[in-house]
Write a protein that holds these residues in place. Structure first.
Motif, PDB file in Angstrom:
ATOM      1  N   VAL A 163       0.858  -1.180   0.000  1.00 16.49           N
ATOM      2  CA  VAL A 163       0.000   0.000   0.000  1.00 16.49           C
ATOM      3  C   VAL A 163       0.896   1.231   0.000  1.00 16.49           C
ATOM      4  N   GLN A 164       0.393   2.303  -0.616  1.00 18.59           N
ATOM      5  CA  GLN A 164       1.160   3.543  -0.698  1.00 18.59           C
ATOM      6  C   GLN A 164       0.195   4.720  -0.564  1.00 18.59           C
ATOM      7  N   PHE A 165       0.589   5.718   0.256  1.00 21.81           N
ATOM      8  CA  PHE A 165      -0.185   6.936   0.433  1.00 21.81           C
ATOM      9  C   PHE A 165       0.720   8.128   0.143  1.00 21.81           C
ATOM     10  N   GLY A 166       0.179   9.162  -0.475  1.00 25.06           N
ATOM     11  CA  GLY A 166       0.953  10.369  -0.736  1.00 25.06           C
ATOM     12  C   GLY A 166       0.084  11.598  -0.726  1.00 25.06           C
ATOM     13  N   ALA A 167       0.661  12.720  -0.338  1.00 22.87           N
ATOM     14  CA  ALA A 167      -0.058  13.993  -0.319  1.00 22.87           C
ATOM     15  C   ALA A 167       0.946  15.111  -0.540  1.00 22.87           C
ATOM     16  N   SER A 168       0.489  16.187  -1.188  1.00 23.83           N
ATOM     17  CA  SER A 168       1.364  17.330  -1.425  1.00 23.83           C
ATOM     18  C   SER A 168       0.545  18.604  -1.491  1.00 23.83           C
ATOM     19  N   ASN A 169       1.222  19.718  -1.246  1.00 18.23           N
ATOM     20  CA  ASN A 169       0.618  21.041  -1.358  1.00 18.23           C
ATOM     21  C   ASN A 169       1.586  21.939  -2.118  1.00 18.23           C
ATOM     22  N   GLU A 194      -2.479  24.348  -4.981  1.00 16.15           N
ATOM     23  CA  GLU A 194      -2.849  23.033  -5.513  1.00 16.15           C
ATOM     24  C   GLU A 194      -2.576  21.965  -4.461  1.00 16.15           C
ATOM     25  N   ASN A 195      -3.581  21.158  -4.166  1.00 16.28           N
ATOM     26  CA  ASN A 195      -3.448  20.056  -3.225  1.00 16.28           C
ATOM     27  C   ASN A 195      -3.667  18.741  -3.959  1.00 16.28           C
ATOM     28  N   GLN A 196      -2.859  17.764  -3.617  1.00 15.53           N
ATOM     29  CA  GLN A 196      -2.932  16.477  -4.287  1.00 15.53           C
ATOM     30  C   GLN A 196      -2.862  15.349  -3.267  1.00 15.53           C
ATOM     31  N   PHE A 197      -3.704  14.336  -3.454  1.00 16.60           N
ATOM     32  CA  PHE A 197      -3.698  13.156  -2.590  1.00 16.60           C
ATOM     33  C   PHE A 197      -3.829  11.923  -3.455  1.00 16.60           C
ATOM     34  N   ASN A 198      -3.058  10.888  -3.138  1.00 13.66           N
ATOM     35  CA  ASN A 198      -3.165   9.646  -3.892  1.00 13.66           C
ATOM     36  C   ASN A 198      -2.985   8.451  -2.964  1.00 13.66           C
ATOM     37  N   ILE A 199      -3.630   7.359  -3.330  1.00 14.57           N
ATOM     38  CA  ILE A 199      -3.530   6.107  -2.593  1.00 14.57           C
ATOM     39  C   ILE A 199      -3.429   4.971  -3.594  1.00 14.57           C
ATOM     40  N   THR A 200      -2.533   4.030  -3.328  1.00 13.44           N
ATOM     41  CA  THR A 200      -2.306   2.900  -4.218  1.00 13.44           C
ATOM     42  C   THR A 200      -2.261   1.615  -3.413  1.00 13.44           C
ATOM     43  N   GLY A 201      -2.877   0.595  -3.937  1.00 15.56           N
ATOM     44  CA  GLY A 201      -2.767  -0.743  -3.377  1.00 15.56           C
ATOM     45  C   GLY A 201      -2.419  -1.711  -4.481  1.00 15.56           C
TER      46      GLY A 201
END
Length: 630
Positions: A163-169, A194-201
């Motif tokens: 699993v992978q989680f990421g976030a940025s501003n 700009e806000n970005q969020f991602n999740i991967t499994g």
């Protein structure tokens, strides 16, 4: 405040790692601090276009700590305290855990000391002062500053799942040149976030890798429009993007197969206030575009020495945005499309030292809502040969041919034909790539590369008619002695285009050359380096019409960079470096030469503020640094 918190947090984590040396981690890396002096004669904004070179101290740090069991932490800092500073902290445990925290600044200096007769610079409302003397106008800088920070973490389980989680501003601020609803040039605000969020499994194994990713991006512009003298101009609108992407790579045991599949879906929504010339009237535009694609390939070996690859892709774009009606009553049609691509590629080993590969791709584009075309069909053929049979010589040759057939909504010569875009125009495109290398002399390597590209746009009476490009590069390295190494390159490029129905021909000639030498003395305690790079471009446009004057200078430029550096290694840990860099940039374009500030009303509604004016500069930078490696 956010900047300070982010930087201090990573620095404190780094100090924590350093303090933990008593507990037994191994350390690797360096700490470098120094001083710098610079002097620029000319456009300092162009000199520092994407960087921040200033008088004062500077520093860089890279500290890697690792423990038994595979745990590690790496901290990297570049250009500390400057406007192009960056910090990264990554770590984890090899094979199971990875994490990353980062903070990065990027600056784009455009023009210093621009002028405008408006008050309210940097806001969404400009108020004219009525001043017609440019010497009394307000002075400001066109520039953009970006700050981005974020992180991600990934954990891999022993059974292959992860699993992978990421976030940025990302925050952007500054002032940019803007033309608005007229040809006037005035300062528009940059206040974006700009806000970005991602999740991967997913799952990883020797025969199968698969993942599913979800991503959400939000872009917010604090200033949706810019008002100037009761005229409203639109600025980049707020928008949201949602994406889903699936990937899979499967390696079954038959015929050495590799099967790759991926599919994706995205939806973009925006809300924009459109400005028009009539005072007090605005319109809202709701944008909604959805895209999805699916593509796959199968690579396999049906017989010995032959690899085949089958591929296919489908893209769909639907535009459900607001349908607009122009002031003259015409209604636009939203642009949507469907694209299908398929192909086959083959790679065959002729002998131990010879390989040949080639393929065929077919691409069909189906458009809805375009005023110039309903679509186009592409047929692409290519073949490539690689030879290693000659001793110390490597050769590669590739030829590709593309033919495009466009489905036009208007015929050549009709009034609307001028709106046809070259991306759907009938054309024949040829490309040749040649590459050779020679390594027959000890400590000497030579490489030669040549590329030729030509596109003829058939039956185009208004618009692009022909493109022609070729380039030639020759480079090499030579170890003259055990302590002296050199490298060089020379290159030439020619770009030619013909458009406006044989009325305009534009040609660019670009030349480049470089040479560097590195030598060690005093039992390798002293390292000397010298490098020189030169590039020059000469462009011109010729017109058949007697009403248009030929332009002898089109984006002409000359660039020189000279780098001198000496490093003395005191011992295995300590070293001192003294360096000097000379940079020169000369730019000339007939559209910009003799640039003058234009007063509002002197040329209708047109006036200029000085953006991109007089880019020439000559810069000198000297620096002294001390580095400690551990």
């Amino acid at each position: 405040m956010k900047k300070r918190i982010c930087v201090l947090a990573m620095l404190s984590l780094c100090w924590g790692v350093t303090d933990a040396t008593a507990a037994g981690p191994d350390l690797d890396g360096y700490v470098e601090f120094g001083g710098r002096l610079f002097d620029v004669d000319g456009d300092e904004a162009k000199f520092n276009e994407y960087r921040d070179i200033d008088n004062g101290v500077y520093g860089n740090v890279d500290i890697l700590s690792y423990w038994e069991g595979g745990y590690y932490i790496d901290f990297l800092a570049e250009n500390i305290a400057y406007d192009d500073q960056a910090y990264w902290l990554n770590g984890g445990r090899f094979g199971s855990l990875k994490y990353l925290l980062y903070y990065d600044e990027i600056i784009h200096n455009i023009t210093e000391d621009a002028l405008t007769p408006y008050d309210g610079i940097g806001s969404d409302t400009l108020v004219g002062t009525g001043e017609t003397e440019p010497a009394l106008w307000n002075s400001f800088d066109y520039k953009k500053e970006r700050e981005k920070y974020g992180g991600d973490v990934e954990y891999a389980f022993e059974n292959g799942y992860f699993v992978q989680f990421g976030a940025s501003n990302m925050e952007s601020s500054g002032v940019m040149p803007y033309g608005g609803t007229s040809s006037a040039e005035f300062p528009a605000p940059i206040d974006w976030e700009e806000n970005q969020f991602n999740i991967t499994g997913g799952y990883r194994a020797k025969k199968l890798t698969a993942s599913l990713t979800g991503q959400f991006i939000n872009f917010d512009n604090e200033d949706d429009s810019l008002t100037r003298d009761d005229t409203i101009g639109s600025l980049p609108p707020d928008n949201d993007v949602a994406k889903v992407l699936g990937k899979m790579v499967w390696r079954p045991e038959y015929y050495g197969s590799v099967v790759a599949l991926n599919a994706g879906y995205s939806k973009t929504e925006s809300d924009e206030q459109l400005g028009i010339v009539v005072p007090g009237e605005t319109r809202n535009f709701d944008g909604e575009i959805t895209k999805w694609h699916v593509n796959g390939s199968w690579k396999f070996e049906p017989i010995e020495d032959l690899d085949l690859k089958l591929l296919a892709r489908y893209d769909d774009r639907d535009n459900d945005s607001t349908v607009l009606t122009t002031l003259d009553g015409n209604e636009n049609e939203n642009y949507s499309s469907e694209i299908f691509k398929t192909g086959i590629e083959a790679d065959y080993k002729l002998s131990r030292n010879n390989r040949i590969d080639g393929g065929y791709h077919y691409l069909n584009k189906d458009y809805e809502g375009r005023s110039d075309s309903d679509g186009a069909d592409d047929n692409l053929f290519f073949i490539q040969a690689r030879n290693y049979s000659l001793e110390d010589v490597e050769l590669r040759a590739k030829y590709s041919f593309l033919t495009r057939s466009g489905d036009y909504t208007v015929e050549p010569g009709e009034t609307d034909e001028g709106y046809r875009s070259y991306d759907v125009a009938d054309q024949d495109r040829n490309q040749v790539e040649l590459e050779g290398g020679y390594y027959g002399v000890e400590d000497l390597g030579l490489d030669l590369e040549f590329t030729w590209f030509n596109a003829d746009y058939d039956d185009t009476e208004v618009g692009l008619v022909e493109l022609d490009h070729y380039d030639l590069y020759f480079s090499g390295t030579w170890a003259i002695q055990s302590n002296v190494n050199t490298g060089f390159y020379v290159g030439f490029e020619r770009d030619y285009s013909e458009d406006l129905g044989d009325a305009a021909e534009t040609t660019y000639y670009t030349y480049a050359a470089g040479l560097n030498i590195e030598a060690y003395f005093m039992a390798e305690k002293l390292r000397l380096y010298a490098g020189w790079d030169w590039a020059e471009s000469d462009g011109k446009s010729e017109f058949d019409s007697a009403d248009i004057i030929d332009t002898d200078e089109v984006e002409d430029f000359t660039q020189h960079i000279l780098s001198l550096k000496g490093t003395y290694f005191i011992d295995e840990a300590w070293s001192v470096t003294l360096g000097y860099v000379y940079e020169e940039w000369d730019y000339s374009d007939d559209q910009w030469n003799n640039y003058v500030i234009v007063v509002p009303g002197s040329r209708g509604d047109t006036f200029l503020s000085g953006a991109y004016d007089d880019q020439d500069y000559e810069g000198h930078t000297g620096y002294l640094s001390v580095k400690y490696k551990f």
